[in-house]
Design a protein around this motif. Structure first.
Motif, mmCIF file in Angstrom:
data_model
loop_
_atom_site.group_PDB
_atom_site.id
_atom_site.type_symbol
_atom_site.label_atom_id
_atom_site.label_comp_id
_atom_site.label_asym_id
_atom_site.label_seq_id
_atom_site.Cartn_x
_atom_site.Cartn_y
_atom_site.Cartn_z
ATOM 1 N N ASP A 31 32.932 -13.165 16.976
ATOM 2 C CA ASP A 31 33.904 -14.166 17.425
ATOM 3 C C ASP A 31 33.229 -15.261 18.250
ATOM 4 O O ASP A 31 33.502 -16.454 18.066
ATOM 5 N N GLU A 32 32.345 -14.874 19.162
ATOM 6 C CA GLU A 32 31.664 -15.855 20.016
ATOM 7 C C GLU A 32 30.753 -16.781 19.209
ATOM 8 O O GLU A 32 30.543 -17.937 19.584
ATOM 9 N N SER A 33 30.207 -16.282 18.125
ATOM 10 C CA SER A 33 29.255 -17.068 17.327
ATOM 11 C C SER A 33 29.901 -17.792 16.153
ATOM 12 O O SER A 33 29.208 -18.489 15.404
ATOM 13 N N ALA A 34 31.200 -17.654 15.970
ATOM 14 C CA ALA A 34 31.861 -18.174 14.768
ATOM 15 C C ALA A 34 31.642 -19.675 14.591
ATOM 16 O O ALA A 34 31.274 -20.145 13.505
ATOM 17 N N ASP A 35 31.850 -20.475 15.635
ATOM 18 C CA ASP A 35 31.685 -21.929 15.516
ATOM 19 C C ASP A 35 30.225 -22.296 15.243
ATOM 20 O O ASP A 35 29.940 -23.188 14.435
ATOM 21 N N ALA A 36 29.306 -21.627 15.912
ATOM 22 C CA ALA A 36 27.885 -21.910 15.700
ATOM 23 C C ALA A 36 27.478 -21.589 14.271
ATOM 24 O O ALA A 36 26.752 -22.360 13.628
ATOM 25 N N ARG A 37 27.960 -20.471 13.737
ATOM 26 C CA ARG A 37 27.609 -20.102 12.363
ATOM 27 C C ARG A 37 28.216 -21.070 11.357
ATOM 28 O O ARG A 37 27.592 -21.403 10.348
ATOM 29 N N ALA A 38 29.425 -21.538 11.646
ATOM 30 C CA ALA A 38 30.098 -22.464 10.721
ATOM 31 C C ALA A 38 29.346 -23.777 10.602
ATOM 32 O O ALA A 38 29.386 -24.426 9.547
ATOM 33 N N GLY A 39 28.624 -24.178 11.654
ATOM 34 C CA GLY A 39 27.897 -25.441 11.619
ATOM 35 C C GLY A 39 26.420 -25.295 11.322
ATOM 36 O O GLY A 39 25.648 -26.230 11.546
#
Length: 369
Positions: A31-39
């Motif tokens: 959950d914490e890494s979701a935005d980073a992984r998406a970009g």
């Protein structure tokens, strides 16, 4: 096929009450890494320390491909493979050793915090040295296994270290702005004339634990004439190296499922001048050893599965030793006396007698039927 964490299993690792394939820390890291992984480019995501595949398969379910994965335990690698088949995500990841190529140009690293600060230091140094300058590390674990020292270890290699809010008794440390990194180098110490080498996370580090000391003091002077000699669950390879030093005619197999143990055992054997007579094998129990092939096995059985303490591990090791020993072959075992393993040894290997005992540990020898 719809991905579900509920479908994940620990097998072939030990299973039982309180032993899970995915926990709140895995979910929080994702959950914490979701935005980073998406970009991030999907092939620049790295996973380190995934116990049974939750982090890798969770990232793959979100679209990542070519995920580079390092798991220390061979049982974890196999669990990831089985779980990937079960949820239809085979081919989404590549297994790699803890090496520069694992983290080279990585932009997002998902890391399950190890229990050992030395292991975390090795991992952080490698990431800082080889990952992309903008790498973001999401390192998580259960609160009961975390300490402020972990922040300090990461802070030596990263300019920014922040902690997430706690959730379900778990937390994630977010690290970025890598500073000067370094390749892992084993710690090295001379212990009573034996050089012990240990990469971060190896059991007992560059020392000899008191149980192994007791076992070494009572191993037989005569080695078997037939069958191989095995240091089972070898850790840093202390027993294998010492047996090879005591018996110049002997070749010893040192076996462990841990990648860091195998690397440490090789270093220990080389440091003591017996690298040509100690064959180090990364193995799931003794799966690569034939039935009835060993004349002697030395064992200090583990009692941790990841961070969980369990009594279910040792009997598996005893059964495997019984399979690999030839009739009349001997299993020399050291164990914490309150665990009272003698009955299990009698049932799974053969007649067992006590050889030594101190305030904490017992050494027994079991003769295979």
């Amino acid at each position: 096929m719809t991905f579900s964490f509920d479908a994940l299993r620990r097998s072939p690792d030990v299973e039982g009450p309180g032993l899970v394939a995915v926990d709140a820390a895995d979910r929080l890291i994702l959950d914490e890494s979701a935005d980073a992984r998406a970009g991030t480019h999907p092939e620049r995501i790295v996973v380190i320390g995934d116990t049974h595949g939750a982090l890798t398969l969770g990232a793959a379910d979100a679209g990542a491909r070519g995920i580079r994965v390092h798991q220390d335990a061979l049982s974890g690698e196999r669990a990831l493979g089985r779980n990937a088949e079960g949820v239809g995500l085979v081919g989404t990841f590549t297994r790699m050793p803890l090496s520069p190529e694992l983290v080279r140009d990585a932009e997002v690293v998902l890391l399950r915090l190890p229990r050992s600060l030395d292991a975390l230091a090795d991992q952080a140094g490698l990431i800082a040295h080889y990952a992309a300058p903008g790498v973001r590390v999401f390192a998580g674990g259960r609160l009961k296994h975390m300490s402020r020292s972990m922040n300090e270890v990461l802070g030596r290699r990263f300019g920014v270290v922040e902690a997430s809010l706690a959730r379900q008794k778990s937390r994630v440390l977010r690290a970025s702005d890598p500073r000067e990194g370094a390749d892992p180098v084993p710690a090295r110490a001379d212990v009573d004339g034996l050089v012990v080498c240990a990469f971060g996370g190896a059991f007992a580090g560059a020392t000899i634990d008191i149980g192994t000391r007791l076992l070494l003091a009572h191993l037989p002077e005569q080695m078997p004439n037939h069958g191989v000699v095995i240091d089972f669950a070898c850790g840093t390879g202390v027993v294998a190296a010492e047996l090879a030093r005591r018996h110049p005619e002997l070749t010893v197999i040192a076996s462990d499922q841990s990648a860091v143990a195998v690397a440490s055992a090789r270093a220990t054997a080389e440091a003591n001048g017996v690298g040509d007579r100690v064959q180090v094998v990364r193995d799931d129990l003794l799966a690569t050893q034939p039935d009835g092939s060993a004349g002697l096995i030395a064992l200090n059985p583990p009692f941790h599965s990841d961070a969980a303490v369990t009594s279910a591990l040792a009997p598996r090791f005893f059964r495997e030793a019984g399979r690999v020993l030839r009739p009349g072959g001997e299993l020399w075992t050291v164990w914490n006396s309150p665990l009272n393993y003698r009955g299990a040894l009698e049932r799974t290997v053969g007649p067992t007698r006590q050889v030594a005992r101190n305030a904490k540990f017992t050494v027994t020898v079991s003769v295979a039927r």
